[in-house]
Design an enzyme around this catalytic site. Structure first.
Site, PDB file in Angstrom:
ATOM      1  CD1 TRP A  59       1.552  -3.538  12.439  1.00 59.15           C
ATOM      2  CD2 TRP A  59       3.433  -2.871  13.441  1.00 59.15           C
ATOM      3  NE1 TRP A  59       1.203  -2.598  13.390  1.00 59.15           N
ATOM      4  CE2 TRP A  59       2.343  -2.174  14.018  1.00 59.15           C
ATOM      5  CE3 TRP A  59       4.717  -2.604  13.936  1.00 59.15           C
ATOM      6  CZ2 TRP A  59       2.495  -1.236  15.049  1.00 59.15           C
ATOM      7  CZ3 TRP A  59       4.873  -1.670  14.957  1.00 59.15           C
ATOM      8  CH2 TRP A  59       3.765  -1.002  15.493  1.00 59.15           C
ATOM      9  NE  ARG A 117      -0.286   0.187   4.954  1.00 57.66           N
ATOM     10  CZ  ARG A 117      -0.820   0.170   6.158  1.00 57.66           C
ATOM     11  NH1 ARG A 117      -2.129   0.183   6.298  1.00 57.66           N
ATOM     12  NH2 ARG A 117      -0.065   0.136   7.225  1.00 57.66           N
ATOM     13  CD  GLU A 150      -3.027  -4.025   8.365  1.00 58.80           C
ATOM     14  OE1 GLU A 150      -4.193  -3.710   8.046  1.00 58.80           O
ATOM     15  OE2 GLU A 150      -2.151  -3.198   8.650  1.00 58.80           O
ATOM     16  CE  LYS A 151      -3.393 -15.011   6.816  1.00 64.29           C
ATOM     17  NZ  LYS A 151      -2.420 -14.195   6.056  1.00 64.29           N
ATOM     18  CD  GLU A 199      -4.956   3.338  12.250  1.00 63.05           C
ATOM     19  OE1 GLU A 199      -3.995   2.599  12.520  1.00 63.05           O
ATOM     20  OE2 GLU A 199      -5.152   3.786  11.110  1.00 63.05           O
ATOM     21  CG  ASN A 206      -4.597   5.344   6.993  1.00 62.21           C
ATOM     22  OD1 ASN A 206      -5.343   5.721   7.903  1.00 62.21           O
ATOM     23  ND2 ASN A 206      -3.759   4.333   7.117  1.00 62.21           N
ATOM     24  CD  GLU A 207      -0.771   4.980  10.425  1.00 61.48           C
ATOM     25  OE1 GLU A 207      -0.044   4.224   9.757  1.00 61.48           O
ATOM     26  OE2 GLU A 207      -1.058   4.769  11.610  1.00 61.48           O
ATOM     27  CG  HIS A 250      -3.545  -5.488  13.549  1.00 60.80           C
ATOM     28  ND1 HIS A 250      -4.472  -4.928  14.402  1.00 60.80           N
ATOM     29  CD2 HIS A 250      -2.512  -4.612  13.499  1.00 60.80           C
ATOM     30  CE1 HIS A 250      -4.012  -3.760  14.837  1.00 60.80           C
ATOM     31  NE2 HIS A 250      -2.832  -3.548  14.304  1.00 60.80           N
TER      32      HIS A 250
HETATM   33  C1  GAL Z   1      -1.609   1.687  10.845  1.00 57.62           C
HETATM   34  C2  GAL Z   1      -2.512   1.833   9.635  1.00 57.62           C
HETATM   35  C3  GAL Z   1      -3.648   0.850   9.637  1.00 57.62           C
HETATM   36  C4  GAL Z   1      -3.166  -0.510  10.040  1.00 57.62           C
HETATM   37  C5  GAL Z   1      -2.517  -0.426  11.377  1.00 57.62           C
HETATM   38  C6  GAL Z   1      -2.015  -1.743  11.914  1.00 57.62           C
HETATM   39  O1  GAL Z   1      -0.325   2.066  10.507  1.00 57.62           O
HETATM   40  O2  GAL Z   1      -3.027   3.130   9.533  1.00 57.62           O
HETATM   41  O3  GAL Z   1      -4.221   0.828   8.353  1.00 57.62           O
HETATM   42  O4  GAL Z   1      -2.261  -0.965   9.079  1.00 57.62           O
HETATM   43  O5  GAL Z   1      -1.400   0.421  11.299  1.00 57.62           O
HETATM   44  O6  GAL Z   1      -1.401  -1.613  13.165  1.00 57.62           O
END
Ligand code: GAL
Length: 701
Positions: free
Chosen positions: A327, A123, A367-368, A319, A161-162, A370
């Site tokens: 990650w 992304r 991200e499954k 978030e 986003n970010e 997460h």
């Molecule tokens: C952020 C991001 C989210 C998601 C999240 C996971 O950096 O904005 O989309 O990836 O981390 O921790």
């Protein structure tokens, strides 16, 4: 127009909606079949969710081909959310370009320092300075604003986003062109740039702006001012992009506030957020805990800094995670009590919204693993039950909505330019970590039970009794003048090794270190003396330092030596000094102190400045205290820093939130990792009172 002149400081008001703390998540319904959506809304209502961020990564779904649009699904979910009483923070959906766009225009893909293309497949693979990307992205923003600008569920716009999470540094030809323009605007002439960049060195003199490149992979250390300017430029380029999206949105919907999620956390340094903050209608932040000994202090530090970047006004936690992320190298589940405590620590530092990534844990994709608010296990799970409990807790705290941060007695000055410049290459040591030093001072203050504000440069300092400015490396004249004025007016300033060394051009102040602060501190240093990893410096106070030492010569009047080196080359020479001038003081710490050493300096400093903890003695270090002000009342947050219950003794105040709390005058218990919130008049005395009044037992359960 900057946000300060706009009235949009929070979510768009909806008729009949009382002030409350927002609660919710990123919501990605496009990852799920339609039949899941009804269950989503039902569960959101059960949890008390008030808001979701929608369509963040939906570009490919909304615009499946250049001239094809599919809004039907988004129309439907917007309506369903509205019918369920859930507000929408609608993304512009530009965060991740779809495959058709990168196939058609591979020239939007970023280029690394080594000249490699960053390919699609993950992304955020777009160049912040690409005119082609911008055209396509703004077309999408326009379409989103056109379609949803009047939707009754819409309460805020979420730009991209970010920004900069993966694409802050791009070394492409687009970036080169934009960098040259930025430099020309900054310096006017190539002669001025040559002077500022010190290009007399290594035959780097430029004949024209066209000859300039980003600091791409080079044979040795690239020009340091070029590197620093590239950092400034890269932050500005994304800020400019944010403004470009915002302007499209404002054209359609001047009454809908615009935000974008910052990443004030850990080592995320590429974006100069204090500088970006004026461009959004309210500040939003994302924060994830990294496992470390100081993980919860780091969370508090980041939340604190975010609150001060927001100017003390409420901000939006966009978030964080209900449990593990995916990650890190090892992704730990949150322990009992952490979900609630982490959320409430953000609230304690001024967040009026607590949101998560993401609503429903993905079944597929990177991200499954997460966590989400609804985990793989479903609603019959400990995580979802905690989520429901958090929703109830935030409803209890509704009277807090809109409360501002109450100024602390002590500040830690956090300077983005010093962060960037002090960690560049070709320095006395490559081991220096700006943020870690600042965090250690913060921990020392938490350990002493002291409330502190972590503030960006430019914050008025007069309101603080003590200002700690660790590694304040870049000191332009105006900053030097404001620090001197602060001390002259009776303030107490502390700074450390490698401070006051360079001006805004990264040119060294000559005549001895710490150049810009030499007179203020009353000391002079001729040479840096960093330490090897295997070395330590012993001080005569019994504590040790690492990383750095200085051979300090005391040059000013009224300079006392608070600690001396006790071993090595500098044995007997000053290690920590303090210059007294009028009522003020200026302290210099020449080594990287460990907790015991920092505690000693902090104690001496607080005693000299007359700052006392607002907590009873037994709670200092065990409990973090913060205050938010609402009219004539303060909300005091007491956050348990330990995994043991804490007996709070008799606390004076109305207990708004607490696990086993009771009426005023009776004892209250703070559960392991728990949070108690008290309401007290703004002029109430500190909680500490006299020690005899509080015979407290800590960890007595
Ligand atoms: C952020 C991001 C989210 C998601 C999240 C996971 O950096 O904005 O989309 O990836 O981390 O921790």
């Amino acid at each position: 127009m900057s946000s300060s002149s706009r009235p949009l400081s929070w979510l768009k008001q909806q008729p009949g909606r009382a002030p409350h703390l927002s609660f919710g998540a990123d919501y990605n319904p496009d990852q799920w079949p339609r039949e899941v959506w009804d269950e989503d809304i039902a569960l959101m209502r059960e949890a008390g969710v008030t808001i979701v961020s929608l369509a963040i990564f939906s570009w490919a779904r909304i615009q499946p081909a250049k001239d094809e649009w599919d809004f039907a699904w988004l129309d439907e979910i917007m309506d369903l959310l509205h019918a369920g009483g859930i507000q929408v923070d609608l993304a512009t959906a530009t965060a991740s370009p779809p495959p058709w766009l990168t196939t058609l225009h591979p020239e939007i893909l970023p280029v690394t320092v080594n000249g490699d293309t960053v390919w699609p497949g993950a992304r955020q693979h777009w160049r912040p300075t690409s005119p082609v990307f911008r055209d396509h992205a703004l077309r999408l923003v326009d379409a989103m604003a056109e379609r949803y600008g009047d939707h009754p569920a819409l309460v805020a716009w979420h730009v991209s986003n970010e920004l900069g999470c993966h694409n802050i540094y791009d070394f492409s030809d687009d970036a080169a062109r934009a960098f040259r323009l930025w430099l020309e605007r900054r310096y006017g002439t190539i002669e001025q740039l040559n002077h500022v960049w010190g290009t007399a060195f290594w035959s780097q003199r430029y004949g024209s702006f066209e000859q300039i490149l980003p600091p791409r992979l080079a044979a040795s250390h690239p020009n340091p001012t070029q590197q620093l300017d590239f950092k400034r430029f890269s932050s500005d380029a994304l800020k400019e992009y944010l403004v470009a999206e915002r302007e499209v949105l404002r054209r359609h919907t001047p009454d809908v506030p615009v935000t974008t999620n910052f990443m004030v956390m850990h080592e995320t340094r590429g974006m100069n957020y204090p500088d970006w903050a004026a461009e959004v209608d309210f500040v939003s932040n994302d924060h994830y805990v990294m496992p470390s000994e100081q993980d919860r202090d780091e969370l508090s530090f980041s939340a604190n800094l975010t609150g001060n970047i927001a100017g003390g006004r409420p901000w939006f936690l966009m978030e964080h995670s209900t449990s593990a992320v995916n990650w890190q190298s090892v992704n730990l589940a949150k322990r009992e009590g952490e979900l609630l405590r982490d959320s409430l620590t953000h609230v304690a530092h001024g967040a009026d919204a607590v949101c998560f990534f993401q609503w429903r844990q993905s079944a597929a994709g990177a991200e499954k693993y997460h966590s989400g608010m609804v985990p793989h296990a479903g609603a019959d799970s400990a995580v979802f039950r905690e989520v429901v409990r958090l929703g109830e807790t935030l409803r209890t705290l509704a009277p807090l909505a809109g409360a501002t941060r109450s100024t602390a007695p002590v500040a830690i000055l956090f300077d983005w330019e010093s962060w960037w410049a002090s960690e560049q290459d070709s320095h006395p040591t490559d081991r220096l970590r700006y943020r870690a030093e600042a965090l250690d001072w913060y921990t020392a203050l938490l350990n002493a039970g002291i409330r502190a504000d972590v503030v960006p440069t430019g914050t008025p300092l007069e309101r603080y009794r003590v200002v700690i400015a660790p590694i304040l490396h870049v000191v332009p004249d105006a900053l030097a003048a404001s620090l001197s004025a602060y001390v002259e007016l009776g303030g107490h300033l502390v700074t450390t090794y490698f401070s006051g060394i360079v001006d805004e051009n990264d040119h060294v102040f000559l005549g001895g270190y710490p150049g810009a602060l030499r007179d203020l501190l009353g000391i002079r240093i001729e040479e840096f003396a960093p330490l090897l990893d295997t070395e330590q410096a012993l001080l005569d106070t019994g504590v040790t330092g690492t990383l750095w030492t200085d051979r300090i010569e005391v040059t000013g009047a009224d300079v006392s030596v608070l600690a001396r080196y006790a071993s090595g080359e500098f044995a007997g020479l000053p290690a920590v000094t303090r210059r007294d001038t009028g009522d003020g003081t200026a302290t210099y710490v020449s080594t990287r102190l460990r907790p015991a050493g920092l505690a000693g300096v902090v104690d001496a400093l607080l005693a000299r400045a007359g700052v006392e903890s607002e907590l009873p003695a037994a709670l200092r270090g065990v409990v973090e205290v913060t205050r938010r002000t609402q009219g004539s009342e303060d909300y005091w947050f007491l956050v348990n820093r330990t995994a043991e219950p804490v007996d709070l003794g008799a606390l004076d105040g109305d207990v708004v939130l607490g696990h086993e709390s009771s009426a005023p005058g009776q004892t209250a218990t703070l559960s392991a990792r728990g949070v108690v919130v008290l309401r007290r008049p703004v002029d109430a005395p500190p909680l500490g009172g006299s020690p005899e009044q509080h015979e407290l037992r800590v960890g007595a359960h």
